[in-house]
Structure formats: structure tokens, C-alpha cells
Motif scaffolding. Sequence first.
Motif, mmCIF file in Angstrom:
data_model
loop_
_atom_site.group_PDB
_atom_site.id
_atom_site.type_symbol
_atom_site.label_atom_id
_atom_site.label_comp_id
_atom_site.label_asym_id
_atom_site.label_seq_id
_atom_site.Cartn_x
_atom_site.Cartn_y
_atom_site.Cartn_z
ATOM 1 N N ASN A 249 0.860 -1.181 0.000
ATOM 2 C CA ASN A 249 0.000 0.000 0.000
ATOM 3 C C ASN A 249 0.897 1.233 0.000
ATOM 4 N N VAL A 250 0.827 2.011 -1.077
ATOM 5 C CA VAL A 250 1.688 3.189 -1.232
ATOM 6 C C VAL A 250 0.842 4.449 -1.158
ATOM 7 N N SER A 251 1.217 5.366 -0.291
ATOM 8 C CA SER A 251 0.558 6.665 -0.214
ATOM 9 C C SER A 251 1.081 7.544 -1.343
ATOM 10 N N LEU A 252 0.193 7.857 -2.304
ATOM 11 C CA LEU A 252 0.592 8.676 -3.460
ATOM 12 C C LEU A 252 0.586 10.155 -3.140
ATOM 13 N N GLY A 253 -0.286 10.517 -2.174
ATOM 14 C CA GLY A 253 -0.260 11.896 -1.727
ATOM 15 C C GLY A 253 -1.382 12.759 -2.227
ATOM 16 N N LYS A 254 -1.097 13.976 -2.492
ATOM 17 C CA LYS A 254 -1.859 15.172 -2.750
ATOM 18 C C LYS A 254 -2.028 15.902 -1.421
ATOM 19 N N ASP A 255 -2.863 16.933 -1.385
ATOM 20 C CA ASP A 255 -2.991 17.745 -0.182
ATOM 21 C C ASP A 255 -4.074 17.170 0.711
ATOM 22 N N PHE A 256 -3.682 16.656 1.883
ATOM 23 C CA PHE A 256 -4.665 16.096 2.813
ATOM 24 C C PHE A 256 -4.081 16.140 4.222
ATOM 25 N N THR A 257 -4.957 16.022 5.188
ATOM 26 C CA THR A 257 -4.537 15.887 6.576
ATOM 27 C C THR A 257 -5.237 14.684 7.182
ATOM 28 N N GLU A 258 -4.541 14.038 8.132
ATOM 29 C CA GLU A 258 -5.029 12.826 8.789
ATOM 30 C C GLU A 258 -5.217 11.710 7.753
ATOM 31 N N GLY A 259 -6.107 10.762 8.024
ATOM 32 C CA GLY A 259 -6.408 9.701 7.078
ATOM 33 C C GLY A 259 -5.360 8.615 6.982
ATOM 34 N N ASN A 260 -4.565 8.405 8.039
ATOM 35 C CA ASN A 260 -3.499 7.427 7.962
ATOM 36 C C ASN A 260 -4.014 5.998 8.076
ATOM 37 N N LEU A 261 -3.213 5.065 7.563
ATOM 38 C CA LEU A 261 -3.504 3.658 7.721
ATOM 39 C C LEU A 261 -3.210 3.247 9.157
ATOM 40 N N PHE A 262 -3.947 2.266 9.659
ATOM 41 C CA PHE A 262 -3.633 1.790 11.007
ATOM 42 C C PHE A 262 -3.604 0.275 11.063
ATOM 43 N N PHE A 263 -2.591 -0.234 11.788
ATOM 44 C CA PHE A 263 -2.440 -1.642 12.136
ATOM 45 C C PHE A 263 -2.264 -1.665 13.645
ATOM 46 N N GLY A 264 -3.312 -1.894 14.369
ATOM 47 C CA GLY A 264 -3.177 -1.800 15.817
ATOM 48 C C GLY A 264 -2.867 -0.368 16.199
ATOM 49 N N ASP A 265 -1.672 -0.139 16.748
ATOM 50 C CA ASP A 265 -1.318 1.200 17.212
ATOM 51 C C ASP A 265 -0.557 2.019 16.170
ATOM 52 N N MET A 266 -0.237 1.435 15.002
ATOM 53 C CA MET A 266 0.532 2.160 13.996
ATOM 54 C C MET A 266 -0.383 3.109 13.233
ATOM 55 N N ARG A 267 -0.045 4.414 13.214
ATOM 56 C CA ARG A 267 -0.941 5.398 12.623
ATOM 57 C C ARG A 267 -0.212 6.384 11.709
ATOM 58 N N ARG A 268 0.891 5.974 11.099
ATOM 59 C CA ARG A 268 1.605 6.901 10.221
ATOM 60 C C ARG A 268 1.850 6.247 8.867
ATOM 61 N N HIS A 269 1.619 7.034 7.815
ATOM 62 C CA HIS A 269 1.846 6.544 6.458
ATOM 63 C C HIS A 269 2.182 7.756 5.601
ATOM 64 N N HIS A 270 3.459 7.950 5.326
ATOM 65 C CA HIS A 270 3.911 9.157 4.660
ATOM 66 C C HIS A 270 3.846 9.022 3.143
ATOM 67 N N VAL A 271 3.700 10.159 2.461
ATOM 68 C CA VAL A 271 3.630 10.195 1.007
ATOM 69 C C VAL A 271 4.904 9.597 0.409
ATOM 70 N N THR A 272 4.746 8.813 -0.647
ATOM 71 C CA THR A 272 5.770 8.060 -1.399
ATOM 72 C C THR A 272 6.153 6.754 -0.698
#
Length: 342
Positions: A249-272
Motif C-alpha cells: 500500500n503506497v501513499s501517493l499523496g496530494k494535499d490532505f490531513t489525517e487519514g493514515n492507515l492503522f495496524f493496531g497502534d501504527m498510525r503513520r503513512h507518509h507520502v511516497t
Amino acid sequence: IIIKSMDKFYTCSCFFRDNIFLEEYKLHVRFIAENQFRKEYQNGSNLQQHLMSLGCVTESQFRDVLGKVSELWKIERRQSHKLKSAERAATIREIYAPLHQHVYHLQESFLAPEFLQLVKYCTSNDATMEGLMKLIQTEAAPRVFRFPVLRKEFCKDFIEELEHFEQSDAPKGRPNTMNNYRILLSELGFDESFFTPLREVYLHPLTALLYSDCGGSCLDSHKAFVVKYDMREDLDLSYHYDNAEVTLNVSLGKDFTEGNLFFGDMRRHHVTEGLLHRGRHMHGALPISSGTRWNLIIWMQASRERNKLCPMCGKRPTLVESDVFRDGFTMDTSSNVSCSLT
């Protein structure tokens, strides 16, 4: 790494009846006919009790659920998916003029240097799991690995191409009940020139080391698509697992806030960045709070694994031919796939 497989793939017949998603209740249900649905989800069954606990407590509410399921996802409609997908692909080839033709053909310049370094290591003679983990450094959750995959320049051009397609008159399908805004990239012609070499040449060396216990060394098919999250459309994605042995699963981006993927406690998914994980690993996407977000998702499948047990229904698969809608099953359950290292 050499992967040899048969050209003909199949789907399990459970696709035509199971895993129908009820957005209001965040629940997957099974539908064959009204009598079956009432028997399994009404009349005091455990499933009915579960629906009641989710707020479906009156006969009127149940009839509303039954109507939605039978109208939107009747068996005849799901069985015609293959034909409609093929028809859409043919129409797209005929009427759609791409904005960025170069994004349809994989080039190494599209890939992040950090990702290419991982691939180079994995194809070396002395590659080990321990050595690979030193290069990845970040394990976002147990057996969920995060690393850059694509360059920002490619992500920008790719999103522009997707938006150009969205605005065109070319037909668009709705592949499942969980996402309303999703594009099957095979219908746009990306498979053979982009995602097949990405899986076989670049991703397979990593998955062979990281997920050898669940088919990572014998991935022989895939399904690639993009999902879109927007304030006026889908905001999030419910907790679920994938019809895949391994998912990227790749975050392609554009302008957004929040909306991260989560696996248990993991909540970060940066563009690219890509998140590589087992398909059976439960996960979801948190709501965005502004803007638009695009994600590229590649479900990678190993027929050697799924021919024994369908990951969606948990039973030995009953096969239905599916040339276009590939779910990674093959007819021969023992010898159709061979994997070797060179």
C-alpha cells in the motif's frame, strides 16, 4: 528469481455470495437468496443477535438491509463482473487519451533510491532476513514494513493521470462494496507494462525473504488498484483484511490531513512510502479531515497457497473461470507454480 505459472486464473465461487459489505453496520454478510438471508440473519440466529447489537433491531430495519443486499449485490450482477470489466477495458482503450503516457510503462527512475537499495541487497548471494531488517530499519507494526517506494515526481504525474481519467467520459467500475471511489488499473492498461514487472522484478525479492511462510516466494498474480479519499466522497476505510497473500500500500499523496492507515497502534503513512504486509493482517484507514488522498494498492497472490484454502471463505476453493477478474487461483493445486533462485 524465476517465477513460472499458468496463464489461466480463477476465482473462488464464494465471490458470488460472500463478503458483501453493509456500510451502515460495518459488517460483511453472505447473500444467495432471500430465504437463506433471513434464515442466517434473522429468526434468532447468532448473526441476527450480532446485527441487533449493531442497531438492526426492528423488522423494518431488517427489511431495509435485505433490500440493499438483494438489490445492489444479487448473484447475477456479481457474476457479470468479469464481462463488464472486459467491456470497460475495451471501451477505455478505444476512447480514452492518456495525459501522461510515460506513467504506463515502469521505469527504474520512478522508484525511490532506498527501495532500489533493498532490492539490490535481496538479489545478492549473501542476502539474509537479518541483513534486510538492518536496511529497512522501521517495522511499523509486527511484520508490517515501511520504506520509500516511489519518487515524488512520479506520484505527481500518476495522480494527474488518475484525475484526468476521472474527468473523462471513459467508463468507471465500482469493484467492491467497501470503496465507492476506486480504479482498477488493469482496465487502464497498466498491468503488463507496469505492475507485472514491478511484482516480478522488484517486489518479489523482498517478499521472498520477508514472507516466505505465507507464499511470498511464490507470488504469481496480482490485482492493482487505487483508492481515493475526499471530504465529499469516501473519508475512511473500515477494519478489514485483503484477498492477498502479501499487500503493498503506497501513499501517493496530494494535499490532505489525517487519514493514515492503522495496524493496531501504527498510525503513520507518509507520502511516497509503501507499507508491505500480509494480506490477512487486519487494517483500516482513519478518516481524512481535509483535502484529497490517493493510495496505490497491490494485492499479490500465490496460487500455491490459496489453491489449498480460499483466504476469503476459509474453505477449499470451488473454482470459477475468471480471465479478467483475477483472484490468483489456478486449476492445478500441486505443480502449476515453481519458484527458484538464480
